[in-house]
Scaffold this motif. Structure first.
Motif, PDB file in Angstrom:
ATOM      1  N   GLU A 135       0.831  -1.210   0.000  1.00 31.76           N
ATOM      2  CA  GLU A 135       0.000   0.000   0.000  1.00 31.76           C
ATOM      3  C   GLU A 135       0.866   1.261   0.000  1.00 31.76           C
ATOM      4  O   GLU A 135       0.661   2.173  -0.812  1.00 31.76           O
ATOM      5  CB  GLU A 135      -0.917   0.001   1.222  1.00 31.76           C
ATOM      6  N   ASN A 149       1.171   3.971  -3.091  1.00 34.69           N
ATOM      7  CA  ASN A 149       0.832   5.374  -2.871  1.00 34.69           C
ATOM      8  C   ASN A 149       1.985   6.292  -3.259  1.00 34.69           C
ATOM      9  O   ASN A 149       1.767   7.428  -3.682  1.00 34.69           O
ATOM     10  CB  ASN A 149       0.421   5.626  -1.422  1.00 34.69           C
ATOM     11  N   TYR A 160      -7.811  -4.582  -5.161  1.00 35.22           N
ATOM     12  CA  TYR A 160      -7.866  -3.167  -5.532  1.00 35.22           C
ATOM     13  C   TYR A 160      -9.306  -2.682  -5.426  1.00 35.22           C
ATOM     14  O   TYR A 160     -10.231  -3.284  -5.968  1.00 35.22           O
ATOM     15  CB  TYR A 160      -7.348  -2.959  -6.955  1.00 35.22           C
ATOM     16  N   TYR A 191      -5.454   0.553  -3.363  1.00 38.15           N
ATOM     17  CA  TYR A 191      -5.174  -0.670  -2.637  1.00 38.15           C
ATOM     18  C   TYR A 191      -5.014  -0.322  -1.166  1.00 38.15           C
ATOM     19  O   TYR A 191      -4.260   0.587  -0.817  1.00 38.15           O
ATOM     20  CB  TYR A 191      -3.889  -1.319  -3.175  1.00 38.15           C
ATOM     21  N   TYR A 192      -5.716  -1.038  -0.314  1.00 42.70           N
ATOM     22  CA  TYR A 192      -5.650  -0.808   1.131  1.00 42.70           C
ATOM     23  C   TYR A 192      -5.221  -2.105   1.814  1.00 42.70           C
ATOM     24  O   TYR A 192      -5.948  -3.093   1.815  1.00 42.70           O
ATOM     25  CB  TYR A 192      -7.011  -0.353   1.669  1.00 42.70           C
ATOM     26  N   GLY A 193      -4.037  -2.083   2.391  1.00 41.67           N
ATOM     27  CA  GLY A 193      -3.454  -3.286   2.991  1.00 41.67           C
ATOM     28  C   GLY A 193      -4.285  -3.885   4.106  1.00 41.67           C
ATOM     29  O   GLY A 193      -4.435  -5.114   4.190  1.00 41.67           O
TER      30      GLY A 193
END
Length: 132
Positions: free
Chosen positions: A17, A21, A48, A60-62
């Motif tokens: 992530e 970013n 995603y 995308y968020y871990g």
């Protein structure tokens, strides 16, 4: 050479992530976390977030990816989810049936769900089974 399948953990997903970013290329992300680039590509594709109504939230968020991965494990464990099937398997194990005998479709009563012997072995050796 012994290659063991290990799933991505929260630390790795957080690193993915952060580097996404920062607009880092996937090949560099893979090298940083010690994974093959195809693993990282699949992870990003699978997790995603994309929404036409909230495009500023796309990405995308871990943490969400980790939660989804944990949920998939529970969904896959049939004997954890299906109480009636689990009770049947435990009853048969109690009377000394082997997992192979339990998994034999001819031995089934009228349960609509099937289970393979590998699933029974996985359940027997799981933490969930030990707590029963």
């Amino acid at each position: 050479m012994n290659i063991t399948h290990t799933e991505l953990d929260l630390r790795e997903r957080g690193a993915i992530e952060d580097m996404l970013n920062a607009k880092g290329p996937v090949t560099r992300i893979a090298a940083e976390i010690g994974r093959h680039r195809s693993t990282v590509y699949r992870e990003i594709k699978r997790n995603y977030f994309d929404d036409d109504e909230l495009p500023y939230m796309n990405g995308y968020y871990g943490m969400i990816a980790q939660r989804e991965a944990s949920g998939q494990h529970t969904r896959r464990r049939k004997l954890i989810r299906l109480e009636e099937l689990r009770a049947y398997v435990i009853a048969q194990l109690t009377i000394s049936w082997t997992p192979e005998q339990i998994a034999d479709p001819l031995a089934y009563n009228d349960l609509s769900d099937r289970v393979i012997h590998e699933t029974i072995y996985a359940y027997v050796y799981s933490a969930e089974s030990q707590s029963e």
